[in-house]
Each structure stands twice: as structure tokens, then as C-alpha cells.
Write a protein that holds these residues in place. Structure first.
Motif, PDB file in Angstrom:
ATOM      1  N   UNK A 102       0.368  -1.162   0.178  1.00 46.27           N
ATOM      2  CA  UNK A 102      -0.163   0.018  -0.027  1.00 46.27           C
ATOM      3  C   UNK A 102       0.931   1.354   0.292  1.00 46.27           C
ATOM      4  N   UNK A 103       2.406   1.428   0.716  1.00 45.01           N
ATOM      5  CA  UNK A 103       2.784   2.317   0.724  1.00 45.01           C
ATOM      6  C   UNK A 103       3.445   2.726  -0.034  1.00 45.01           C
ATOM      7  N   UNK A 104       4.403   1.742  -1.247  1.00 46.56           N
ATOM      8  CA  UNK A 104       5.060   2.293  -1.810  1.00 46.56           C
ATOM      9  C   UNK A 104       4.675   3.062  -2.730  1.00 46.56           C
ATOM     10  N   UNK A 105       3.719   3.164  -3.365  1.00 47.74           N
ATOM     11  CA  UNK A 105       3.205   3.196  -4.637  1.00 47.74           C
ATOM     12  C   UNK A 105       3.028   4.924  -4.174  1.00 47.74           C
ATOM     13  N   UNK A 106       2.104   5.248  -2.954  1.00 46.86           N
ATOM     14  CA  UNK A 106       2.067   6.094  -2.854  1.00 46.86           C
ATOM     15  C   UNK A 106       3.240   7.447  -2.409  1.00 46.86           C
ATOM     16  N   UNK A 107       4.191   6.938  -1.769  1.00 43.72           N
ATOM     17  CA  UNK A 107       5.157   7.240  -1.191  1.00 43.72           C
ATOM     18  C   UNK A 107       5.630   8.022  -2.344  1.00 43.72           C
ATOM     19  N   UNK A 108       5.763   7.361  -3.557  1.00 46.60           N
ATOM     20  CA  UNK A 108       6.142   7.633  -4.849  1.00 46.60           C
ATOM     21  C   UNK A 108       5.254   8.974  -4.949  1.00 46.60           C
ATOM     22  N   UNK A 109       4.657   8.900  -5.198  1.00 46.62           N
ATOM     23  CA  UNK A 109       3.486   9.753  -5.756  1.00 46.62           C
ATOM     24  C   UNK A 109       3.617  10.649  -5.258  1.00 46.62           C
ATOM     25  N   UNK A 110       3.596  11.184  -3.515  1.00 45.91           N
ATOM     26  CA  UNK A 110       3.969  12.251  -3.144  1.00 45.91           C
ATOM     27  C   UNK A 110       4.846  12.438  -3.081  1.00 45.91           C
ATOM     28  N   UNK A 111       5.950  11.807  -2.948  1.00 46.16           N
ATOM     29  CA  UNK A 111       7.958  12.381  -3.500  1.00 46.16           C
ATOM     30  C   UNK A 111       7.794  12.788  -4.684  1.00 46.16           C
ATOM     31  N   UNK A 112       7.551  12.546  -5.743  1.00 42.61           N
ATOM     32  CA  UNK A 112       7.557  12.590  -7.143  1.00 42.61           C
ATOM     33  C   UNK A 112       6.651  13.942  -7.706  1.00 42.61           C
ATOM     34  N   UNK A 113       7.633  15.069  -8.771  1.00 42.73           N
ATOM     35  CA  UNK A 113       7.495  15.924  -9.279  1.00 42.73           C
ATOM     36  C   UNK A 113       5.578  15.933  -9.742  1.00 42.73           C
ATOM     37  N   UNK A 114       5.181  16.704  -9.476  1.00 44.04           N
ATOM     38  CA  UNK A 114       3.253  16.562  -9.846  1.00 44.04           C
ATOM     39  C   UNK A 114       3.022  16.267 -11.571  1.00 44.04           C
ATOM     40  N   UNK A 115       3.821  16.024 -12.131  1.00 45.73           N
ATOM     41  CA  UNK A 115       3.407  15.905 -13.610  1.00 45.73           C
ATOM     42  C   UNK A 115       4.156  14.221 -13.709  1.00 45.73           C
ATOM     43  N   UNK A 116       5.123  14.282 -13.143  1.00 48.02           N
ATOM     44  CA  UNK A 116       5.346  12.694 -13.650  1.00 48.02           C
ATOM     45  C   UNK A 116       5.033  11.445 -12.535  1.00 48.02           C
ATOM     46  N   UNK A 117       3.448  11.498 -11.784  1.00 53.29           N
ATOM     47  CA  UNK A 117       3.399  10.800 -10.777  1.00 53.29           C
ATOM     48  C   UNK A 117       3.043   9.415 -11.174  1.00 53.29           C
ATOM     49  N   UNK A 118       2.559   9.374 -12.657  1.00 51.02           N
ATOM     50  CA  UNK A 118       2.214   8.404 -13.448  1.00 51.02           C
ATOM     51  C   UNK A 118       3.638   7.311 -13.150  1.00 51.02           C
TER      52      UNK A 118
END
Length: 485
Positions: A383-399
Motif C-alpha cells: 500500500x505504501x510504496x506507490x503512495x510514497x512515490x506519488x507524494x515524493x514525485x514531481x506533480x507531472x510524473x506521478x504515473x
């Protein structure tokens, strides 16, 4: 920050929970019957890892491209196409008794691995106007993973029961029907993400990374076939690693890269990707060995428990229940502590769980206890890894960032699958055991590799990641010029 309730999340998650229920069903349904599938296809238990490894290799190839396409043309659209391919492949499985054809269909079924990162990116996109966005995404991810593991429990219990009572062809038909239903649920029930970036897919970058991954995983497969002393196999592995260099150079020059390799320099994202790769070794690479160990007859081979398909599925079901608990507890614990420390604790639980297998593997109760300890940590990490990546990534590169967590996880799983296949076939001492079961020394190798990799991940998260990573940014932060493509 206001409290985000389940009602707030309902409009964001929508029908995606059913998609993950289906994904979980696929992941749990086949595990209790892997020994039966091996006998049906006239192959040994160690060869089951070919199924796991080939699917993981495909996942490593397609997830970067599909995640990028999701950002470009819409996450729902790519989710729909990947589901269609998964449905066709799953429906083909019951109608072949050839190992090669079964392997091809099983491999193409692996398109489902992109579902969760696409869903997390979609949720992140649709929650952009909400306060506490990272908490919204983390809780939604917990709900999706709970749905996934519920599906996996249902699949494992149903699969274990049916394989003991029905012909295997009939048993294999059921998942295909469910995935077909899932396609129509996405088509009519899931709303598209509000932002599509457009642009062109970086086909040169896709080709370079595909060649690198094919060479690397192909070399691992050759090592498994020819043994660790084969120099040609090692040359192919090294070639795959070296091909990363021209890929990285191309991506650094490209105005809209398939994978912005600068993300791997981020002190917040790089340990997440490393953790995903190390975690993939256990959550993806160790499932088949756990199932086959439980089903191995101790009176014939001197180890194992000799369980039936249904009893094996009960153990898997308890493991998945532990994963649900871990996934749902993650946002609550992260709020009390921090997301970073919660991830450290989750990785530590995985390490402890697999280490316990080394001395404690003689009874069903011992096996289930170990599995559930590892399951608590595994559920939190899923659960945490993709959510953590989305929170830490630039807004235009969440996918792209959420997709990379799955890509690195599948690469780790593919590596582990090949290593575990070699270990189970030859054992730590290098001698084959004969018969159809794997070697006991090979199983010990599996447990130790899973444990050590989890502890390394915990150390990376503890000592490398900034203390306040994965939490909401107070305001949009412009991307530094040095980090732009």
C-alpha cells in the motif's frame, strides 16, 4: 489538515476496488494448485518458477511504457487495454496442456501488474483539490490493497477447494470469466483522470530499456538452465546491465523521456525504488516456493508438510489476512509516527518473518506464524510504496513514479525467481535432489535471501531517506532547473 473519511474517499476510489479484487483473485487463485499445474504440464516443481519469472519479466517491460502512457492519454484508457489483454490470456490457460503455450498465455496475463500503479496515479490526480492529498492517497491505497488481498484470500480458498474436487481445466476457466467482468466494470464504472499530458511515447527509450531487461533476465534464465558456472550466461547478464548506460544517456537528452532517470537521484525516491526491488524478491519471488514447500511430502523427501491444496490455501489465506491488516494499519501508524519510520518497520517485519522460517518450518503452526509476520509488513509496503512515490514525485510524473515502484518490484521478483529456481533445482551444495520436489537447501536459500533483502531495504529507508519525506508539501514547489528533463 482536515480528517479524511471513508465517505470522502468513496468518490475517488469508486469501482477501482473491484479491479483490485480481481487482481488479488488472480494472484491468490493459482498458488494452491501450482503443484497440480506442474503435474498437468509434466514439469518439475522448480520449473514453476518459469511461470513466475516470465510474468515478472513482461511486467518489468510493460509497466514503464503503460505508466507513461497513462500520464499521456489517460489512466483509465490504459487500465482498460491492459485488462483486455489480461482477460484474453487468462481465458487461454484452460485450453492448453503444452508447457510452452501455457507459459506464453501466463506471461501475457502479467499485464494486470500495471493496474495498481495506474489506479494510484488516477487517485492522486483526482484528489488534487483536496487538503491532505498524501493522506487521501495513502488511505485509498490501503483500501485498494485490502480489496486486492480480499480477492487473493477468496481466490486462494476457492482455488484450493476446487482443485481437490474438479478437473483442472474447469478450475482454470473461472479467473478468465472474472477478468472479463472486470473489463466491463472499468468501461462503465471508472472515471478518467482529469489531466492528460499528451505528447509522444519515447519509443527509442522503450526499445533500449526493453533490450536491457530482456538481456538481463534472459541471462538469469540461462544461468538457471546451464548452471552458475556457465560464462556465456554471465556475459548476457552483464550485457543487460551495461545496456542501461545508453538508455540513461538517451533519457537525459530526451525532452519527454519514458523514464526520467533523474528520479533515481532523488534522496526520497531512490530508496523507495530500492525498497520496491528488494521487497519484490519476497512478495513476488517467494510465493511459489512457499506453496511447493507446504505441499512437499515429508515421508518421501524428509521435509515439507504434505498439505492438500485446500490446507495450503488456508495458510495463504492467513498470510493475505495479515497483508490486509498491514495495509489498513499503514496510514494510521504513519500519522502517529511518520511515513518513513512506518516503512522501515514494515520492511523489518518482512525480514523477521522470513528469518523465522530457517529454524521454524517443521509444523503448520510455525509456517503460518512466520507467514503472518511477513504478511503484516508486506501489506503495509504494497500500500505504501506507490503512495510514497506519488507524494515524493514531481506533480507531472506521478504515473511514472508509481509505475517505477512496480517496475523495480517486478525486476526484483524476476531476479529472485531465477535465483530461487537455481537454488531449488541444485541446492546450496550443488547437488540435485531427484524426483519432482525442490531441494531443502534451496528453500533455506529462499528464506535467507528474502530476509536479508528486507533488512537492507529497512536500512536504506532509515539512513538515506529525509526525515519528513512522503508527507504533504505545504505548497507547490517548483522543480529545480537541474532536475528538469
Amino acid at each position: 489538515m482536515h480528517r479524511v473519511t471513508l465517505g470522502t474517499l468513496a468518490g475517488v476510489v469508486g469501482f477501482l476496488a473491484f479491479v483490485e479484487l480481481t487482481s488479488g483473485f488472480l494472484q491468490g487463485y493459482y498458488t494452491p494448485m501450482l503443484t497440480d499445474i506442474a503435474r498437468h504440464l509434466s514439469v518439475n516443481d522448480a520449473d514453476v518458477n518459469w511461470l513466475e519469472g516470465s510474468q515478472l519479466m513482461l511486467a518489468a517491460l510493460v509497466v514503464p511504457a503503460l505508466a507513461k502512457l497513462g500520464d499521456m492519454v489517460g489512466h483509465k484508457r490504459i487500465l482498460l487495454w491492459s485488462t483486455a489483454i489480461t482477460a484474453l490470456a487468462t481465458l487461454a490457460l484452460p485450453f492448453t496442456d503444452s508447457f510452452v503455450l501455457f507459459l506464453v498465455a501466463w506471461t501475457l496475463q502479467g499485464f494486470y501488474v500495471v493496474w495498481l500503479p495506474l489506479e494510484i496515479a488516477l487517485i492522486w490526480s483526482r484528489s488534487r483539490s483536496r487538503e491532505g492529498r498524501s493522506l487521501v492517497t495513502a488511505r485509498a491505497a490501503g483500501i485498494l490493497v485490502a480489496a486486492l488481498e480480499t480477492g487473493a484470500i477468496t481466490g486462494a480458498l476457492l482455488g484450493g477447494q476446487l482443485v481437490d474436487t474438479l478437473p483442472l481445466t474447469v478450475v482454470l476457466l473461472i479467473p478468465g470469466i472474472l477478468v472479463t467482468l472486470c473489463f466491463f466494470v472499468i468501461l462503465f464504472g471508472v472515471q478518467e483522470s482529469p489531466d492528460q499530458l499528451g505528447g509522444r511515447l519515447d519509443l527509442v527509450g522503450l526499445s533500449l530499456i526493453s533490450l536491457a531487461l530482456i538481456a538481463f533476465t534472459g541471462g538469469l534464465s540461462l544461468l538457471r538452465l546451464n548452471g552458475v558456472g556457465d560464462p556465456i550466461s554471465w556475459i548476457v547478464v552483464v550485457l543487460g546491465i551495461l545496456l542501461i548506460i545508453p538508455f540513461a544517456r538517451w533519457e537525459l537528452r530526451h525532452p519527454d523521456p519514458l523514464i526520467d532517470v533523474r528520479l533515481f537521484r532523488s534522496p526520497a525516491l531512490a530508496p523507495v525504488f530500492l525498497t520496491a526491488a528488494l521487497f519484490g524478491m519476497s512478495v513476488l519471488g517467494a510465493q511459489a516456493p512457499l506453496s511447493t514447500f507446504l505441499r512437499t511430502d515429508p515421508e518421501v523427501y524428509g521435509y515439507g508438510l504434505g498439505t492438500t491444496g485446500f490446507v495450503t490455501s488456508l495458510a495463504i489465506g492467513l498470510y493475505l489476512i495479515a497483508m490486509i491488516i498491514g495495509a489498513l494499519l499503514y496510514p494510521w501508524v504513519a500519522r502517529i509516527a511518520t511515513p518513513r519510520l512506518t516503512l522501515v518497520g514494515a520492511a523489518g517485519l518482512v525480514g523477521v518473518g522470513y528469518l523465522l522460517f530457517v529454524p521454524l518450518h517443521d509444523t503448520y503452526a510455525q509456517m503460518v506464524t512466520n507467514i503472518m509476520v511477513a504478511g503484516l509488513g508486506s501489506g503495509a509496503l504494497v500500500a505504501a510504496l506507490p503512495a510514497a512515490a506519488a507524494a515524493a514525485a514531481p506533480a507531472h510524473q506521478t504515473g511514472v513514479a508509481t509505475g517505477l515502484t512496480n517496475s523495480t518490484k517486478t525486476v526484483g521478483g524476476a531476479i529472485a525467481s531465477a535465483v530461487f529456481g537455481i537454488a531449488l533445482m541444485h541446492g546450496a551444495s550443488g547437488g540435485a535432489t531427484g524426483g519432482t520436489a525442490g531441494s531443502f537447501e534451496g528453500y533455506v536459500t529462499v528464506w535467507l535471501v528474502c530476509s536479508i533483502s528486507a533488512f537492507v531495504a529497512a536500512a536504506a529507508l532509515l539512513f538515506v531517506v529525509p526525515k519528513h519525506a512522503f508527507q504533504d508539501r505545504g505548497a507547490p514547489v517548483p522543480v529545480p532547473a537541474s532536475e528538469l528533463p
